[in-house]
Design a protein around this motif. Sequence first.
Motif, PDB file in Angstrom:
ATOM      1  N   MET A 159       0.875  -1.176  -0.031  1.00  0.00           N
ATOM      2  CA  MET A 159       0.112  -0.103   0.095  1.00  0.00           C
ATOM      3  C   MET A 159       0.911   1.245  -0.127  1.00  0.00           C
ATOM      4  O   MET A 159       0.553   2.256  -0.828  1.00  0.00           O
ATOM      5  CB  MET A 159      -0.938   0.025   1.270  1.00  0.00           C
ATOM      6  N   ARG A 162       1.685   2.021  -3.610  1.00  0.00           N
ATOM      7  CA  ARG A 162       0.406   2.063  -4.497  1.00  0.00           C
ATOM      8  C   ARG A 162      -0.282   3.278  -4.191  1.00  0.00           C
ATOM      9  O   ARG A 162      -1.156   3.957  -5.024  1.00  0.00           O
ATOM     10  CB  ARG A 162      -0.474   0.824  -4.473  1.00  0.00           C
ATOM     11  N   TRP A 163      -0.500   3.834  -3.001  1.00  0.00           N
ATOM     12  CA  TRP A 163      -1.180   4.893  -2.416  1.00  0.00           C
ATOM     13  C   TRP A 163      -0.216   5.962  -2.076  1.00  0.00           C
ATOM     14  O   TRP A 163      -0.730   6.868  -1.165  1.00  0.00           O
ATOM     15  CB  TRP A 163      -2.017   4.339  -1.381  1.00  0.00           C
ATOM     16  N   HIS A 164       0.921   6.181  -2.543  1.00  0.00           N
ATOM     17  CA  HIS A 164       1.764   7.293  -2.189  1.00  0.00           C
ATOM     18  C   HIS A 164       1.243   8.612  -2.443  1.00  0.00           C
ATOM     19  O   HIS A 164       1.446   9.494  -1.774  1.00  0.00           O
ATOM     20  CB  HIS A 164       3.072   6.940  -2.766  1.00  0.00           C
ATOM     21  N   ALA A 166      -1.919   9.728  -2.656  1.00  0.00           N
ATOM     22  CA  ALA A 166      -2.952   9.986  -1.588  1.00  0.00           C
ATOM     23  C   ALA A 166      -2.270  10.199  -0.092  1.00  0.00           C
ATOM     24  O   ALA A 166      -2.654  10.979   0.712  1.00  0.00           O
ATOM     25  CB  ALA A 166      -4.130   8.797  -1.427  1.00  0.00           C
ATOM     26  N   PRO A 216      -7.472  -1.102   1.044  1.00  0.00           N
ATOM     27  CA  PRO A 216      -7.138   0.121   0.887  1.00  0.00           C
ATOM     28  C   PRO A 216      -8.322   1.147   0.533  1.00  0.00           C
ATOM     29  O   PRO A 216      -8.305   2.103   0.850  1.00  0.00           O
ATOM     30  CB  PRO A 216      -5.935   0.193  -0.010  1.00  0.00           C
ATOM     31  N   ALA A 217      -8.927   0.747  -0.410  1.00  0.00           N
ATOM     32  CA  ALA A 217     -10.331   1.646  -0.962  1.00  0.00           C
ATOM     33  C   ALA A 217     -11.193   1.923   0.112  1.00  0.00           C
ATOM     34  O   ALA A 217     -11.697   3.022   0.647  1.00  0.00           O
ATOM     35  CB  ALA A 217     -10.877   0.901  -1.914  1.00  0.00           C
ATOM     36  N   ALA A 220      -9.491   4.507   2.619  1.00  0.00           N
ATOM     37  CA  ALA A 220      -9.570   5.807   1.950  1.00  0.00           C
ATOM     38  C   ALA A 220     -10.874   6.207   2.075  1.00  0.00           C
ATOM     39  O   ALA A 220     -11.054   7.755   2.510  1.00  0.00           O
ATOM     40  CB  ALA A 220      -9.080   5.572   0.529  1.00  0.00           C
TER      41      ALA A 220
END
Length: 239
Positions: A159, A162-164, A166, A216-217, A220
Amino acid sequence: MSVARPIAQGATITVPRQHVVTASTPLRMEPNMPQPPTPGTAARDATMPAAPPKRRTLRSVPYDRTVQRAAVGQWLLSVHPTPSAAQAEWDGDNGVAVLPLGTLFSAVRIPRWVVLSAIQLEEAHSGTLDRFLSEMLHGGPVISCQHEQRYYALTPADMPLRWHKAAADWARVGVEILGEDWLLGVPRLPADDQFGPPPASYWAVPMRRPGEVCEPADVARLIAAGVRADAFESATAQR
């Protein structure tokens, strides 16, 4: 002398008349010879389905929480260079093992006020927030640190990569994704007969199966709900 031998090419084979069997010649059956099948019987037997095998009765295996909890614990401790040392930390008075992140799972650190804002409450009992987190994250595992007033949602190990993007926005409100080079204090898994107030660090939403992490969604959406509600409240208060 061989019992069977090939017939030479061009040779003439003469069969004695008494050995020739025609359609009108009755067959002589010896007493011990098996009787030939009735015409049509073999064909019927070939087309008849075979009797189905007897089905074995399977015994239902009850869900054993103790076995499942042991499997989850073994999976968590496997990230430690010395799992036995981490187990000793769990067995100690503190009941918290320090585990490295970034191999099997990462964590998202969420301030308590974000969760309160998402549920639209100024204050709430820890049990109320725990149930809300379980619903929002669909049962994904979450650790609560009451001393820090923060929650740690366990997420996939990749994560942080992939979510850097956000993560840069979340950092403004105190939310941080923790991956490699981070250590996390993980409390021992709760027992079924555990009662009373939760300790300083406890599982707000326990891990139910080895390898189970939050989507992760879902994390978020929880953060977005809390930040959006807080921004709306702040804008309303300034009017």
